[in-house]
Design a protein around this motif. Structure first.
Motif, PDB file in Angstrom:
ATOM      1  N   SER A 126       0.828  -1.096  -0.062  1.00 30.42           N
ATOM      2  CA  SER A 126       0.060  -0.150   0.187  1.00 30.42           C
ATOM      3  C   SER A 126       0.698   1.277  -0.107  1.00 30.42           C
ATOM      4  O   SER A 126       0.284   2.288  -0.038  1.00 30.42           O
ATOM      5  N   GLN A 127       2.203   1.267   0.147  1.00 35.31           N
ATOM      6  CA  GLN A 127       2.847   2.247   0.164  1.00 35.31           C
ATOM      7  C   GLN A 127       3.262   2.868  -1.373  1.00 35.31           C
ATOM      8  O   GLN A 127       3.028   2.025  -2.334  1.00 35.31           O
ATOM      9  N   PRO A 128       3.510   4.183  -1.513  1.00 35.53           N
ATOM     10  CA  PRO A 128       3.589   4.716  -2.809  1.00 35.53           C
ATOM     11  C   PRO A 128       4.923   4.387  -3.538  1.00 35.53           C
ATOM     12  O   PRO A 128       5.913   3.863  -2.751  1.00 35.53           O
ATOM     13  N   PRO A 129       5.155   4.230  -4.515  1.00 35.21           N
ATOM     14  CA  PRO A 129       6.241   3.762  -5.401  1.00 35.21           C
ATOM     15  C   PRO A 129       7.584   4.517  -5.064  1.00 35.21           C
ATOM     16  O   PRO A 129       8.568   3.841  -4.920  1.00 35.21           O
ATOM     17  N   LYS A 130       7.308   5.859  -4.799  1.00 35.69           N
ATOM     18  CA  LYS A 130       8.302   6.783  -4.401  1.00 35.69           C
ATOM     19  C   LYS A 130       9.130   6.145  -2.977  1.00 35.69           C
ATOM     20  O   LYS A 130      10.322   6.153  -2.978  1.00 35.69           O
ATOM     21  N   PHE A 131       8.242   5.745  -2.175  1.00 36.88           N
ATOM     22  CA  PHE A 131       8.833   5.367  -1.052  1.00 36.88           C
ATOM     23  C   PHE A 131       9.371   3.884  -1.337  1.00 36.88           C
ATOM     24  O   PHE A 131      10.535   3.719  -0.476  1.00 36.88           O
ATOM     25  N   LEU A 132       8.841   2.903  -1.706  1.00 41.10           N
ATOM     26  CA  LEU A 132       9.496   1.653  -2.193  1.00 41.10           C
ATOM     27  C   LEU A 132      10.790   2.011  -2.953  1.00 41.10           C
ATOM     28  O   LEU A 132      11.708   1.334  -2.604  1.00 41.10           O
ATOM     29  N   ARG A 133      10.986   2.777  -3.754  1.00 43.12           N
ATOM     30  CA  ARG A 133      12.281   3.123  -4.393  1.00 43.12           C
ATOM     31  C   ARG A 133      13.333   3.680  -3.354  1.00 43.12           C
ATOM     32  O   ARG A 133      14.329   3.222  -3.323  1.00 43.12           O
ATOM     33  N   PHE A 134      12.717   4.378  -2.555  1.00 43.74           N
ATOM     34  CA  PHE A 134      13.600   4.731  -1.517  1.00 43.74           C
ATOM     35  C   PHE A 134      14.301   3.812  -0.617  1.00 43.74           C
ATOM     36  O   PHE A 134      15.490   3.566  -0.321  1.00 43.74           O
ATOM     37  N   ILE A 135      13.364   2.957  -0.238  1.00 45.26           N
ATOM     38  CA  ILE A 135      13.780   1.842   0.629  1.00 45.26           C
ATOM     39  C   ILE A 135      14.854   0.740  -0.044  1.00 45.26           C
ATOM     40  O   ILE A 135      15.622   0.377   0.253  1.00 45.26           O
ATOM     41  N   GLY A 136      14.388   0.555  -1.298  1.00 44.40           N
ATOM     42  CA  GLY A 136      15.423  -0.178  -2.178  1.00 44.40           C
ATOM     43  C   GLY A 136      16.838   0.383  -2.402  1.00 44.40           C
ATOM     44  O   GLY A 136      17.722  -0.311  -2.393  1.00 44.40           O
ATOM     45  N   LEU A 137      16.690   1.651  -2.597  1.00 40.35           N
ATOM     46  CA  LEU A 137      18.017   2.686  -2.821  1.00 40.35           C
ATOM     47  C   LEU A 137      18.902   2.284  -1.424  1.00 40.35           C
ATOM     48  O   LEU A 137      20.080   1.964  -1.632  1.00 40.35           O
ATOM     49  N   ALA A 138      18.246   2.468  -0.463  1.00 44.95           N
ATOM     50  CA  ALA A 138      18.707   2.573   0.873  1.00 44.95           C
ATOM     51  C   ALA A 138      19.242   1.029   1.081  1.00 44.95           C
ATOM     52  O   ALA A 138      20.507   0.755   1.579  1.00 44.95           O
ATOM     53  N   ALA A 139      18.776  -0.183   0.562  1.00 46.05           N
ATOM     54  CA  ALA A 139      19.248  -1.173   0.651  1.00 46.05           C
ATOM     55  C   ALA A 139      20.131  -1.522  -0.144  1.00 46.05           C
ATOM     56  O   ALA A 139      21.287  -2.275   0.376  1.00 46.05           O
ATOM     57  N   ILE A 140      20.383  -1.036  -1.284  1.00 49.65           N
ATOM     58  CA  ILE A 140      21.481  -1.262  -2.239  1.00 49.65           C
ATOM     59  C   ILE A 140      22.567  -0.637  -1.618  1.00 49.65           C
ATOM     60  O   ILE A 140      23.777  -1.032  -1.585  1.00 49.65           O
ATOM     61  N   ILE A 141      22.465   0.718  -1.063  1.00 52.32           N
ATOM     62  CA  ILE A 141      23.616   1.559  -0.538  1.00 52.32           C
ATOM     63  C   ILE A 141      24.201   0.727   0.621  1.00 52.32           C
ATOM     64  O   ILE A 141      25.270   0.572   0.780  1.00 52.32           O
ATOM     65  N   LEU A 142      23.274   0.320   1.645  1.00 52.30           N
ATOM     66  CA  LEU A 142      23.757  -0.371   2.722  1.00 52.30           C
ATOM     67  C   LEU A 142      24.345  -1.894   2.205  1.00 52.30           C
ATOM     68  O   LEU A 142      25.462  -2.231   2.686  1.00 52.30           O
ATOM     69  N   GLY A 143      23.852  -2.592   1.107  1.00 53.53           N
ATOM     70  CA  GLY A 143      24.549  -3.612   0.726  1.00 53.53           C
ATOM     71  C   GLY A 143      25.883  -3.457   0.130  1.00 53.53           C
ATOM     72  O   GLY A 143      26.946  -4.020   0.413  1.00 53.53           O
ATOM     73  N   LEU A 144      26.142  -2.423  -0.675  1.00 56.86           N
ATOM     74  CA  LEU A 144      27.375  -2.017  -1.058  1.00 56.86           C
ATOM     75  C   LEU A 144      28.351  -1.513   0.007  1.00 56.86           C
ATOM     76  O   LEU A 144      29.759  -1.877   0.002  1.00 56.86           O
ATOM     77  N   LEU A 145      28.271  -0.987   1.048  1.00 54.50           N
ATOM     78  CA  LEU A 145      28.786  -0.603   2.094  1.00 54.50           C
ATOM     79  C   LEU A 145      29.349  -1.834   2.878  1.00 54.50           C
ATOM     80  O   LEU A 145      30.553  -1.937   3.302  1.00 54.50           O
ATOM     81  N   VAL A 146      28.490  -2.707   2.967  1.00 54.63           N
ATOM     82  CA  VAL A 146      28.765  -3.993   3.480  1.00 54.63           C
ATOM     83  C   VAL A 146      30.055  -4.832   2.670  1.00 54.63           C
ATOM     84  O   VAL A 146      30.741  -5.180   3.202  1.00 54.63           O
ATOM     85  N   ILE A 147      29.520  -4.898   1.636  1.00 56.53           N
ATOM     86  CA  ILE A 147      30.514  -5.410   0.780  1.00 56.53           C
ATOM     87  C   ILE A 147      31.992  -4.759   0.549  1.00 56.53           C
ATOM     88  O   ILE A 147      33.028  -5.394   0.649  1.00 56.53           O
ATOM     89  N   SER A 148      31.848  -3.375   0.877  1.00 57.04           N
ATOM     90  CA  SER A 148      33.179  -2.554   0.573  1.00 57.04           C
ATOM     91  C   SER A 148      33.827  -2.713   2.055  1.00 57.04           C
ATOM     92  O   SER A 148      35.108  -3.006   2.158  1.00 57.04           O
ATOM     93  N   LEU A 149      32.987  -2.902   3.027  1.00 57.05           N
ATOM     94  CA  LEU A 149      33.648  -3.327   4.466  1.00 57.05           C
ATOM     95  C   LEU A 149      34.308  -4.550   4.418  1.00 57.05           C
ATOM     96  O   LEU A 149      35.422  -4.843   4.941  1.00 57.05           O
ATOM     97  N   GLY A 150      33.651  -5.661   3.853  1.00 58.21           N
ATOM     98  CA  GLY A 150      34.186  -6.936   3.762  1.00 58.21           C
ATOM     99  C   GLY A 150      35.612  -7.143   2.943  1.00 58.21           C
ATOM    100  O   GLY A 150      36.373  -7.669   3.333  1.00 58.21           O
ATOM    101  N   GLN A 151      35.566  -6.291   1.779  1.00 59.19           N
ATOM    102  CA  GLN A 151      36.813  -6.357   0.852  1.00 59.19           C
ATOM    103  C   GLN A 151      37.721  -5.489   1.731  1.00 59.19           C
ATOM    104  O   GLN A 151      38.950  -6.053   1.472  1.00 59.19           O
ATOM    105  N   SER A 152      37.454  -4.485   2.533  1.00 62.02           N
ATOM    106  CA  SER A 152      38.640  -3.682   3.064  1.00 62.02           C
ATOM    107  C   SER A 152      39.248  -4.643   4.299  1.00 62.02           C
ATOM    108  O   SER A 152      40.372  -4.617   4.619  1.00 62.02           O
TER     109      SER A 152
END
Length: 69
Positions: free
Chosen positions: A39-65
């Motif tokens: 029931s959430q608007p698409p803009k909110f879902l895109r924000f949540i998706g983008l936040a998950a992508i950024i968090l995932g990339l940060l975790v990968i970067s931390l693991g690499q370092s």
């Protein structure tokens, strides 16, 4: 470009494990949560998706370092 298939399969498997945890632990509450998300608007879902992508990339970067230490 060489693909490390073992690493790729491990990453997909780990993603499936993390995706399955909420359904296993909160099976009674998940239908309501999914209806709430639907029931959430698409803009909110895109924000949540983008936040998950950024968090995932940060975790990968931390693991690499950490692995290069």
């Amino acid at each position: 470009m060489n693909i490390d298939w073992t690493l790729l399969l491990a990453a997909v498997g780990l993603a499936l494990v993390f995706e399955g945890i909420p359904y296993f632990l909160f099976a009674e509450k998940m239908p309501r949560m999914l209806l709430t998300m639907a029931s959430q608007p698409p803009k909110f879902l895109r924000f949540i998706g983008l936040a998950a992508i950024i968090l995932g990339l940060l975790v990968i970067s931390l693991g690499q370092s950490l692995s290069s230490m």
